[in-house]
Design an enzyme around this catalytic site. Structure first.
Site, PDB file in Angstrom:
ATOM      1  NE  ARG A  33     -19.121   2.779  35.531  1.00  0.00           N
ATOM      2  CZ  ARG A  33     -17.961   2.926  34.882  1.00  0.00           C
ATOM      3  NH1 ARG A  33     -17.936   2.948  33.561  1.00  0.00           N
ATOM      4  NH2 ARG A  33     -16.819   3.001  35.547  1.00  0.00           N
ATOM      5  CD  GLU A 178      -8.362   3.893  42.760  1.00  0.00           C
ATOM      6  OE1 GLU A 178      -9.039   4.796  43.294  1.00  0.00           O
ATOM      7  OE2 GLU A 178      -8.823   3.122  41.911  1.00  0.00           O
ATOM      8  CE  LYS A 220     -10.646   1.701  44.607  1.00  0.00           C
ATOM      9  NZ  LYS A 220     -11.995   2.238  44.810  1.00  0.00           N
ATOM     10  CB  SER A 262     -13.541  -4.410  40.327  1.00  0.00           C
ATOM     11  OG  SER A 262     -14.329  -3.331  39.891  1.00  0.00           O
ATOM     12  N   GLY A 263     -11.448  -2.653  38.451  1.00  0.00           N
ATOM     13  CA  GLY A 263     -10.721  -2.339  37.222  1.00  0.00           C
ATOM     14  C   GLY A 263     -11.228  -2.965  35.931  1.00  0.00           C
ATOM     15  N   GLY A 264     -12.509  -3.315  35.880  1.00  0.00           N
ATOM     16  CA  GLY A 264     -13.040  -3.864  34.630  1.00  0.00           C
ATOM     17  C   GLY A 264     -13.053  -5.383  34.569  1.00  0.00           C
ATOM     18  NE  ARG A 295     -15.118  -0.263  36.094  1.00  0.00           N
ATOM     19  CZ  ARG A 295     -13.989  -0.162  35.399  1.00  0.00           C
ATOM     20  NH1 ARG A 295     -14.017  -0.332  34.096  1.00  0.00           N
ATOM     21  NH2 ARG A 295     -12.850   0.104  35.990  1.00  0.00           N
TER      22      ARG A 295
HETATM   23  P1  13P Z   1     -13.748  -0.085  39.711  1.00  0.00           P
HETATM   24  O1  13P Z   1     -13.901  -1.104  40.800  1.00  0.00           O
HETATM   25  O2  13P Z   1     -14.917  -0.017  38.784  1.00  0.00           O
HETATM   26  O3  13P Z   1     -12.426  -0.189  39.018  1.00  0.00           O
HETATM   27  O4  13P Z   1     -13.772   1.334  40.416  1.00  0.00           O
HETATM   28  C1  13P Z   1     -13.072   1.506  41.577  1.00  0.00           C
HETATM   29  C2  13P Z   1     -12.625   2.880  41.695  1.00  0.00           C
HETATM   30  O5  13P Z   1     -12.888   3.524  42.682  1.00  0.00           O
HETATM   31  C3  13P Z   1     -11.817   3.457  40.632  1.00  0.00           C
HETATM   32  O6  13P Z   1     -11.216   4.634  41.065  1.00  0.00           O
END
Ligand code: 13P
Length: 339
Positions: A33, A178, A220, A262-264, A295
């Site tokens: 990042r 998650e 999650k 959010s996953g990108g 992100r």
């Molecule tokens: P993102 O929202 O950037 O995908 O990250 C969330 C997260 O905690 C990934 O493990």
């Protein structure tokens, strides 16, 4: 800690209008990042960056909890030198901690991963609790491909998630579970739907087999999206509709809340999708649906900050804006004109 107390923490994490900030990037992810803004990733620069986020005025109006990386749990605010867990707790923001040791190659299964970190986890959790953490996160990674995911990959990863979750509850921490289906690739939204359904079923089967108390956890998940390289990209309505359908099929109503990764996705998409899902589910939703974005909450702030103290207030405004708009999305009150 009693189930009642775990449930209280879980419900506070997903309270309407609030969500979780995922600021638990590991040192290698943080370097990635920071490379994008030409800032060297050192313990000091990471400390300053996290300080910028956490001292954002009124953050606590929109953020119920923050997921920290182990290093950050031991760091402090720059100005007053208050440990981050103590500082967050003073704002009534719950400190959490990423406890997995990352996704590693899964032996004898090409291109698949398994999340490690179970050995000695109970002892680590007891230590994190003493340092002030009240919830934890463990991320499993599942890829969609020609014949992926394999049943082995789903089985070992969901088994690991449940072992972690049980250990968390035994040590007084609310587990964020998650199972992330990665959206890179050219798969269709239907492919995402089927894999998400399979993985969530397997996850809850394992959680129940290992006596994880559903009232004392947070899920999650990924949203159901078209693969980012798929020619046909689903609309906001399709994503929201298919994600809600898969959740209704797989997630028991005993789970207090669902906080998405959010996953990108773009920042705006992540907000619009969450908003639409809350509009569809309305007042009678079995769970509170919120954000646990990394992100999609941080990207504009990271860019505005650029490693310079002079930019702190501009960066905080950028973070505050995303947090506020996502807060509205938890109530279905967001509109893209607010961007
Ligand atoms: P993102 O929202 O950037 O995908 O990250 C969330 C997260 O905690 C990934 O493990």
């Amino acid at each position: 800690m009693s189930l009642n107390e775990l449930n209280k923490i879980a419900r506070k994490m997903v309270k309407k209008g609030k969500g979780v900030l995922a600021a638990d990037e590991s040192a290698p992810t943080c370097k990635k990042r920071f490379d994008s803004i030409n800032v060297e990733s050192t313990d000091l620069s990471r400390n300053k960056y996290r300080d910028m986020l956490f001292t954002t005025p009124d953050m606590e109006k929109f953020i119920s909890g923050v997921i920290l990386f182990e290093e950050t749990l031991g760091q402090s605010t720059i100005k007053e030198n208050i440990s981050f867990p103590d500082y967050l707790t003073s704002l009534d923001v719950i400190p959490g901690i990423k406890v997995d040791k990352g996704a590693h190659a899964l032996a004898n299964n090409e291109n698949e991963k398994v999340t490690e970190g179970l050995d000695g986890l109970g002892l680590r959790l007891a230590e994190y609790f003493k340092l002030g953490a009240r919830f934890a996160k463990w991320r499993a990674v599942i890829n969609i491909g020609d014949s992926l995911p394999s049943s082995t990959c789903i089985s070992v990863n969901t088994h690991g998630l449940a072992r972690y979750a049980a250990l968390c509850q035994e040590n007084g921490l609310v587990p964020i579970v998650e199972p992330e289906i990665i959206m890179d690739g050219n798969h269709t939204i239907e492919d995402s739907f089927h894999v998400t359904e399979k993985v969530l079923h397997a996850t809850f089967h394992e959680l129940c087999s290992q006596n994880v108390q559903l009232e004392g956890m947070i899920l999650k998940p990924n949203m159901v999206l078209s693969g980012y390289e798929c020619n046909k990209q689903a609309s906001v309505d399709e994503v929201a509709d298919m994600t809600v359908t898969v959740l209704k099929r797989c997630v028991p109503s005993a789970v207090p809340g669902i906080a998405f990764l959010s996953g990108g996705q773009s920042d705006e998409d992540a907000t619009a999708h969450l908003n639409k899902m809350n509009q569809i589910l309305g007042e009678n939703s079995p769970w509170n649906l919120t954000y646990s974005y990394g992100r999609a909450l941080q990207a504009p702030a990271l860019k505005a900050w650029g490693g310079s103290d002079e930019n702190i207030s501009t960066a905080q405004e950028a973070f505050s804006k995303r947090a506020r708009l996502n807060s509205l999305a938890t109530k279905g009150e967001y509109d893209s004109s607010m961007e």
